[in-house]
Design a protein around this motif. Structure first.
Motif, PDB file in Angstrom:
ATOM      1  N   PHE A 472      81.367 -29.601 -87.559  1.00 50.72           N
ATOM      2  CA  PHE A 472      80.848 -30.942 -87.850  1.00 50.72           C
ATOM      3  C   PHE A 472      81.200 -31.268 -89.292  1.00 50.72           C
ATOM      4  N   PHE A 495      80.386 -39.668 -89.158  1.00 54.20           N
ATOM      5  CA  PHE A 495      80.133 -38.297 -88.707  1.00 54.20           C
ATOM      6  C   PHE A 495      81.128 -37.918 -87.610  1.00 54.20           C
ATOM      7  N   HIS A 497      82.795 -34.476 -85.131  1.00 51.48           N
ATOM      8  CA  HIS A 497      82.683 -33.079 -84.697  1.00 51.48           C
ATOM      9  C   HIS A 497      83.964 -32.689 -83.959  1.00 51.48           C
ATOM     10  N   SER A 519      74.523 -35.764 -82.316  1.00 53.57           N
ATOM     11  CA  SER A 519      73.885 -37.061 -82.525  1.00 53.57           C
ATOM     12  C   SER A 519      72.553 -36.891 -83.253  1.00 53.57           C
ATOM     13  N   ALA A 522      73.230 -35.992 -86.934  1.00 50.43           N
ATOM     14  CA  ALA A 522      73.567 -37.162 -87.752  1.00 50.43           C
ATOM     15  C   ALA A 522      72.326 -38.002 -88.040  1.00 50.43           C
ATOM     16  N   VAL A 555      78.182 -40.454 -83.700  1.00 42.07           N
ATOM     17  CA  VAL A 555      79.068 -39.323 -84.003  1.00 42.07           C
ATOM     18  C   VAL A 555      80.243 -39.371 -83.032  1.00 42.07           C
TER      19      VAL A 555
END
Length: 736
Positions: A472, A495, A497, A519, A522, A555
């Protein structure tokens, strides 16, 4: 004989109190009746016998009485009063040679340590030590005393305590007074390893003199420089003026003019308004006495500066804000250098004055000008923040969030003070502010990650039949990405990943799908940064630059991010990507983002189509955001302003990155401009003129921000610079 001499007089109510009390009665006593010296005595309290768990409960109940949550500067006056009583008794009983209670004795070393413990122990639990030597170690660790001072105090304490032990061993007596007869003097000297009494005293006196000097520096009220006749006259006028204000004397306005104020009516109204405020009306007798001591000092200090009217208005707002917390009034009286620094900063910056008024804990930063005007280097911030958080419970998010906010405000204040003093350029200032933001975002990620992985385990995924950890990362755009933050800048962050393949779940007892995990991660980071606590907001967070904007997932996977950037993103989103950089996260994930960024920005583009799209976007932005008019120039959005330079740079990067990939190594405008010059992509005069304009505009924007003013200037200002920028825009962006 005796096993131990036992003294029960430290119990509640002393000799007249019961030998045994209930916990509830003890708590009631210390909350309602206890005196300052009893608070100091509890610093060393420990469980000696009985039921240890029950004893720990009692000590925990009494903890708020010993260590206050705020910085308790009342300790200066209380310890000084207590020492004066000890000195008086010492003189009456002829104990001048007492190595514990006399000048430079053990008690003065204890008071030095206790002063720091009582003032700061509530906020720095590492100082909550029972042993003096352990406390000295913490004072050195937190730079509250210089290392050489700590070492000498340690040596003095050990020498004095050893002397005390040998004294009491001579005739098995409870004494700390040096012997007066030759026989006992000789015995003591020999037992301490000295040939004779004179040699022993030659070693003892420097220790006592050093201890007493340090004691006076820490405990005694700070002594200002010798007062001149002019200063004395001004001080007397200010004393008279404050009395006139309190008595609503009709001559007060005349006195204001006499001492040097211009807007006498406005100043008089503000002073009278202060006196009428609820906070001042509700002051205790002690608090009112402190206010009456402080105000003449404040008035005299304000009058040293070029704009005393404005400066006084700013400082009066602070006085009103802290009036009911008389500990701050005590600080400003006890430490004139703090009052001086406060007034200097308020005179220089409305923004700093507002920050200190809203967050009075910042007054602590004014105690040491060496630190105030010498901020930590960017690579030192992580360690400083970790040290500050180390003593907090790992499961108390509220305390961690407050501590992070205090960290930010303290170090941003140092940067602002240093910039105002002329010791930082705008580029270095932004480097510092960006480093502070980076440090706090990394910390927020760590806190959020630890919380979620403890509940749900680590996120894993199966990629090509290989099970691996899913990474991440947090990406900064805009000012944060371009390392061009100002004092109240928000954070544009995205954000990402790298979870992919099959079996995308966490490995804990309560597993989550990785998308859900990231999620929540974040959202928790945003909560840590964005929530308004009693210590304020850490940073306003804007995640709208993510793929899909407000309607997109909070994200994105790196695969989805790459697909979006290559297939769906607008040109302005690629412009934004020029300034994007990773702030925090997994190393592999950050590397994958960097590769995607290079690939996207290195796409071959038609220069004419690119120029038109960039130009159209700039026109739309100017139409919606430019605040310029016939008399005002908008530094950021005006024609020939900051945004024009940024768009030129972004256009050139997108145009040339496919041939010159090292252009993508930087995200800030000025370093990229230097790369243009090195590769001769732009002529040297172009780079110099655009860089000068950009640097000048940003320096002015910083100056205005420190005065709480928008980035707007007179149309007559920076005319030549604007002409240069407009000229280069025409040549580079308006060509058909």
């Amino acid at each position: 004989g005796l096993v131990f001499r036992v003294d029960m007089r430290l119990r509640p109510f002393g000799d007249s109190g019961p030998l045994v009390m209930s916990f509830a009665a003890m708590e009631e006593y210390y909350q309602s009746h206890a005196r300052d010296w009893e608070r100091y005595a509890l610093i060393k309290a420990r469980i000696a016998a009985g039921d240890p768990p029950a004893g720990e409960i009692l000590l925990k109940m009494l903890q708020p009485f010993i260590y206050r949550r705020y910085l308790d500067y009342n300790a200066f006056e209380s310890l000084r009063t207590m020492k004066a009583l000890i000195d008086h008794e010492t003189r009456l009983k002829g104990w001048e040679s007492n190595i514990k209670l006399g000048s430079g004795g053990i008690r003065e070393i204890e008071f030095i340590c206790q002063c720091f413990q009582l003032i700061r122990g509530g906020r720095q639990p590492a100082l909550q030590q029972r042993q003096l030597l352990a406390t000295l170690k913490q004072l050195e660790k937190y730079h509250l005393l210089p290392a050489e001072v700590v070492e000498q105090l340690r040596e003095a304490y050990q020498f004095l305590r050893l002397t005390e032990n040998h004294l009491q061993a001579i005739e098995d007596r409870q004494t700390q007074s040096l012997p007066q007869d030759i026989l006992h003097q000789t015995r003591l000297a020999y037992s301490m390893g000295f040939y004779d009494w004179r040699s022993f005293m030659t070693a003892l006196r420097p220790h006592q003199e050093f201890v007493h000097t340090q004691f006076k520096q820490v405990i005694a009220p700070a002594v200002t420089e010798e007062t001149s006749e002019v200063q004395m006259t001004l001080s007397n006028h200010c004393q008279t003026l404050w009395i006139q204000i309190l008595q609503e004397d009709s001559q007060a306005e005349v006195s204001l003019s006499t001492v040097g104020f211009t807007d006498t009516q406005g100043i008089l109204e503000h002073l009278r308004q202060l006196v009428r405020t609820y906070a001042v009306q509700k002051l205790s007798k002690r608090g009112r006495e402190r206010l009456d001591m402080l105000m003449p000092l404040l008035l005299a200090t304000v009058l040293k500066y070029p704009v005393p009217d404005i400066t006084l208005h700013r400082t009066l707002s602070l006085v009103e804000a802290v009036a009911l917390r008389s500990v701050y009034l005590a600080l400003l009286i006890e430490r004139p250098q703090v009052l001086e620094q406060l007034v200097r900063l308020c005179a220089s910056s409305a923004w700093i004055a507002e920050q200190i008024t809203r967050y009075p804990l910042l007054l602590d930063e004014l105690l040491d000008p060496r630190h105030l005007y010498d901020p930590l280097k960017p690579d030192e911030l992580d360690n400083a923040l970790q040290a500050q958080l180390a003593h907090l419970p790992s499961d108390d998010l509220e305390m961690q969030m407050d501590s992070m906010r205090q960290f930010k405000r303290a170090y941003v204040l140092q940067v602002a003070a240093t910039e105002i003093s002329g010791n930082l350029t705008v580029e270095v200032t932004s480097d510092y502010l960006a480093a502070i933001a980076d440090t706090l975002v990394r910390c927020a990620l760590t806190i959020a990650w630890d919380y979620l992985t403890q509940k749900h385990g680590r996120p894993l995924c199966n990629e090509g039949n290989t099970l691996r950890s899913a990474g991440f990362c947090v990406i900064a755009y805009g000012k944060a990405g371009g390392i061009e933050l100002s004092y109240d800048s928000d954070l544009d962050i995205v954000f990402l990943h790298d979870s992919c393949g099959t079996d995308q779940y966490t490995n804990g007892t309560k597993p989550l799908d990785n998308n859900v995990f990231f999620s929540r991660l974040a959202q928790r980071i945003i909560h840590i940064l964005n929530t308004n606590t009693p210590a304020g907001i850490l940073y306003e967070v804007d995640p709208r630059l993510r793929p899909g904007g407000d309607s997109g997932l909070i994200v994105s996977s790196l695969d989805a991010f790459k697909t979006y950037q290559l297939e769906s993103a607008w040109t302005w989103e690629h412009q934004a990507l020029v300034r994007a950089r990773a702030l925090a996260g997994n190393t592999e994930c950050i590397a994958k983002f960097a590769q995607i960024r290079r690939e996207v920005l290195s796409i071959h583009r038609n220069p004419e189509e690119l120029r038109q799209e960039v130009r159209e976007m700039r026109t739309k932005m100017r139409e919606h955001l430019d605040k310029s008019n016939l008399n005002i120039f908008d530094l950021k959005q005006g024609l020939g302003g900051i945004a024009d330079i940024e768009f030129i740079v972004q256009y050139e990067v997108l145009r040339w990155a496919t041939q010159y990939p090292h252009l993508l190594e930087k995200t800030a405008v000025l370093p990229i401009m230097r790369l243009f010059a090195q590769q001769q992509l732009l002529e040297m005069p172009t780079c110099e003129q655009l860089s000068t304009a950009y640097r000048t505009y940003r320096a002015e924007a910083h100056r205005l921000a420190l005065q709480n003013q928008p980035a707007l200037v007179s149309k007559d200002k920076f005319v030549k610079l604007r002409e240069h920028v407009i000229d280069w825009w025409q040549k580079m962006m308006e060509v058909n």
